[in-house]
Write a protein that holds these residues in place. Sequence first.
Motif, PDB file in Angstrom:
ATOM      1  N   ALA A  26       0.826  -1.220   0.000  1.00  0.00           N
ATOM      2  CA  ALA A  26       0.000   0.000   0.000  1.00  0.00           C
ATOM      3  C   ALA A  26       0.855   1.263   0.000  1.00  0.00           C
ATOM      4  O   ALA A  26       0.364   2.340  -0.334  1.00  0.00           O
ATOM      5  CB  ALA A  26      -0.921   0.014   1.216  1.00  0.00           C
ATOM      6  N   TRP A  27       2.107   1.157   0.390  1.00  0.00           N
ATOM      7  CA  TRP A  27       2.967   2.340   0.479  1.00  0.00           C
ATOM      8  C   TRP A  27       3.899   2.489  -0.722  1.00  0.00           C
ATOM      9  O   TRP A  27       4.275   3.597  -1.080  1.00  0.00           O
ATOM     10  CB  TRP A  27       3.840   2.276   1.739  1.00  0.00           C
ATOM     11  CG  TRP A  27       3.105   2.304   3.032  1.00  0.00           C
ATOM     12  CD1 TRP A  27       1.751   2.529   3.211  1.00  0.00           C
ATOM     13  CD2 TRP A  27       3.645   2.071   4.338  1.00  0.00           C
ATOM     14  NE1 TRP A  27       1.451   2.448   4.546  1.00  0.00           N
ATOM     15  CE2 TRP A  27       2.579   2.177   5.269  1.00  0.00           C
ATOM     16  CE3 TRP A  27       4.920   1.797   4.826  1.00  0.00           C
ATOM     17  CZ2 TRP A  27       2.767   2.008   6.640  1.00  0.00           C
ATOM     18  CZ3 TRP A  27       5.106   1.630   6.186  1.00  0.00           C
ATOM     19  CH2 TRP A  27       4.036   1.746   7.080  1.00  0.00           C
ATOM     20  N   LEU A  74      -4.193   0.459  -6.790  1.00  0.00           N
ATOM     21  CA  LEU A  74      -4.057  -0.679  -5.885  1.00  0.00           C
ATOM     22  C   LEU A  74      -5.149  -1.725  -6.107  1.00  0.00           C
ATOM     23  O   LEU A  74      -5.003  -2.873  -5.684  1.00  0.00           O
ATOM     24  CB  LEU A  74      -4.079  -0.209  -4.428  1.00  0.00           C
ATOM     25  CG  LEU A  74      -2.807   0.497  -3.954  1.00  0.00           C
ATOM     26  CD1 LEU A  74      -2.815   0.699  -2.457  1.00  0.00           C
ATOM     27  CD2 LEU A  74      -1.553  -0.273  -4.337  1.00  0.00           C
ATOM     28  N   SER A  75      -6.240  -1.334  -6.734  1.00  0.00           N
ATOM     29  CA  SER A  75      -7.306  -2.304  -7.008  1.00  0.00           C
ATOM     30  C   SER A  75      -7.038  -3.093  -8.287  1.00  0.00           C
ATOM     31  O   SER A  75      -7.758  -4.058  -8.581  1.00  0.00           O
ATOM     32  CB  SER A  75      -8.656  -1.591  -7.145  1.00  0.00           C
ATOM     33  OG  SER A  75      -8.925  -0.875  -5.971  1.00  0.00           O
ATOM     34  N   THR A 110      -5.884  -5.136   2.024  1.00  0.00           N
ATOM     35  CA  THR A 110      -5.555  -3.720   1.844  1.00  0.00           C
ATOM     36  C   THR A 110      -6.635  -3.041   1.026  1.00  0.00           C
ATOM     37  O   THR A 110      -7.115  -1.948   1.375  1.00  0.00           O
ATOM     38  CB  THR A 110      -4.192  -3.573   1.132  1.00  0.00           C
ATOM     39  OG1 THR A 110      -3.162  -3.953   2.038  1.00  0.00           O
ATOM     40  CG2 THR A 110      -3.940  -2.144   0.680  1.00  0.00           C
ATOM     41  N   VAL A 111      -7.037  -3.699  -0.056  1.00  0.00           N
ATOM     42  CA  VAL A 111      -8.079  -3.124  -0.918  1.00  0.00           C
ATOM     43  C   VAL A 111      -9.380  -2.965  -0.134  1.00  0.00           C
ATOM     44  O   VAL A 111     -10.086  -1.962  -0.263  1.00  0.00           O
ATOM     45  CB  VAL A 111      -8.282  -3.999  -2.173  1.00  0.00           C
ATOM     46  CG1 VAL A 111      -9.399  -3.461  -3.036  1.00  0.00           C
ATOM     47  CG2 VAL A 111      -6.983  -4.077  -2.981  1.00  0.00           C
ATOM     48  N   ALA A 158      -1.868  -0.973   5.917  1.00  0.00           N
ATOM     49  CA  ALA A 158      -0.494  -1.409   5.664  1.00  0.00           C
ATOM     50  C   ALA A 158      -0.323  -2.898   5.950  1.00  0.00           C
ATOM     51  O   ALA A 158       0.207  -3.289   6.984  1.00  0.00           O
ATOM     52  CB  ALA A 158       0.475  -0.580   6.503  1.00  0.00           C
ATOM     53  N   TYR A 159      -0.752  -3.712   5.025  1.00  0.00           N
ATOM     54  CA  TYR A 159      -0.513  -5.149   5.124  1.00  0.00           C
ATOM     55  C   TYR A 159       0.834  -5.471   4.497  1.00  0.00           C
ATOM     56  O   TYR A 159       1.277  -4.792   3.564  1.00  0.00           O
ATOM     57  CB  TYR A 159      -1.629  -5.919   4.412  1.00  0.00           C
ATOM     58  CG  TYR A 159      -2.865  -6.065   5.269  1.00  0.00           C
ATOM     59  CD1 TYR A 159      -3.098  -7.227   5.989  1.00  0.00           C
ATOM     60  CD2 TYR A 159      -3.774  -5.022   5.384  1.00  0.00           C
ATOM     61  CE1 TYR A 159      -4.220  -7.359   6.796  1.00  0.00           C
ATOM     62  CE2 TYR A 159      -4.898  -5.134   6.194  1.00  0.00           C
ATOM     63  CZ  TYR A 159      -5.109  -6.309   6.895  1.00  0.00           C
ATOM     64  OH  TYR A 159      -6.210  -6.427   7.700  1.00  0.00           O
ATOM     65  N   THR A 160       1.454  -6.523   5.010  1.00  0.00           N
ATOM     66  CA  THR A 160       2.770  -6.910   4.489  1.00  0.00           C
ATOM     67  C   THR A 160       2.612  -7.605   3.126  1.00  0.00           C
ATOM     68  O   THR A 160       1.497  -7.865   2.676  1.00  0.00           O
ATOM     69  CB  THR A 160       3.461  -7.878   5.460  1.00  0.00           C
ATOM     70  OG1 THR A 160       2.614  -9.009   5.639  1.00  0.00           O
ATOM     71  CG2 THR A 160       3.731  -7.208   6.794  1.00  0.00           C
TER      72      THR A 160
END
Lengths: 222, 298
Positions: free
Chosen positions: B137-138, B195-196, B205-206, B264-266
């Motif tokens: 996400a970053w 991101l989608s 995250t989405v 913020a998922y890994t």
Amino acid sequence: MTRYAMVADLRKCVGCQTCTIACKHANGTPPGVQWRWVLDVEAGEFPDVTRTFVPVGCMHCSEPPCMTVCPTTATRQRADGIITIDYDLCIGCGYCIVACPYQARYKTTHLTFAYGETPLPSEQAYQDFGRVGVATKCTFCVDRIDAGLQRGLVPGQDPDATPACVNSCIADALHFGDLDDPQGNVTQLVRAHETFRMHDELGAGPNIFYLWERKSSDDAVG
Amino acid sequence: MMRSVEPRPQTAWDWRAAVQFTCGGAGASLTVFTALAAWQDPAWLRRTGPIAASLVCLGLLAVFAKLGRRWRAFLVILNPFTSWLTREALLAPVLLALGLGAAVLMSRALALAAGGVGLAFLYAQARMLKEARGIPAWRTPAMLWLIATSGLAEGLSLLAIGAAYFGSPGGWLLPALGGLLIARLAVWRAYRRALSAPGAAPVRTVAVLDGMNAVLLAAHAGALASVLAGLAFPGLGGLAALAAGLAGLLGGWYLKFNLVVRAAYTQGFALARTPARTPGYGGPGVKPGWTPPQEQER
């Protein structure tokens, strides 16, 4: 040049976690901190399902994202490719933890023990306040490698110069050695097999190679 | 102990890191708009200048609180060559010195210099998140624009809140705020779209981003409606600036807090191929927690 790398043969790993325990024993990591993990990955849909055991940890990347973001230069890359952390320089900001695509880094805020507040004799022996509040991760047992090299031993061949997880593997699934040595064990294995590196598309250049099938045209090494 | 294969929430940077990005970003941006406001009326240097410095200090204090080894914090300056955290840390004292110096000496030139450093500080914050390659996400390029536009919108929102009390620094305030809010909304939509896309981010995250959308739309709608009301009815100027400022600021802080703490998922783990076992052949790869491209395209 020397470039140390690890090979994990996914066809052979049985998920026994002996490497995990060997790592904890050799490095005295506290509860919840495992520098070597074995993932249990299920794939497919019934009845066509597979289960794969995948050893993971610090990939000692060629282009390590953890090193470039580190504000104190505590994370460094040795000439032989091993990524190290200087615990005396690390401030525990956690930036390297979010920069690592392999979730290989840890930070503990206080000393913890397996059974309550009293350390076992083995834990007492390993207690190291220098590793509290800073980032830690797999070192490829760098102290063991360096001590072995000083005695003229060959990492990956001589157990006293080889990471503890590799020594302990009951299935001969883990191998360690110099990828720049054309006759070395890991070079031969990578050459003879179909391999991949995890999240290779992210460009970090991880140095754990996963074997998933023998190359049909090459019977050199198995 | 077995480890989750799917992406999981990062825990290394918590709410204290979020405060660094919310307060630090808004404060740095406020120095920019304080310099602009002071060009017409130097009194703004002492009105919002100290607030900007206080916010930057609060952000730094929050970072300090999350360090594992606080008394070594000064070592943060050792890697200006590649680390954006070092660069941000080096810019902070310069920003504070110039901003406070401008307020004490009532110097427009110092205020402009502080504004320039404030922009650099904001950029450093955006790059910090962008360089965190372990968090999908970053690390996306749209993150740079999102942090930059949100920071600017937050700073101008703070100036608008100040204008409700001290009076408007000029006719440019509300149109500029409206423009920045529209820009932030557009960047947010582009960021979400990026991101989608198939295989661009973990499913969770989405889902978090989808959940944030309604709140962000409401905040922007409220802020933009207030801006329009202020422009249409000049008598409502102070009230409209206050409402637009509050909605713009809180919307931005909501955005950043959720991006840092919740979305913020890994990366998780993936296999490019599953192994050949006896008898049999290797199978296709697997990436748990990520929607396969064909499934998303359906």
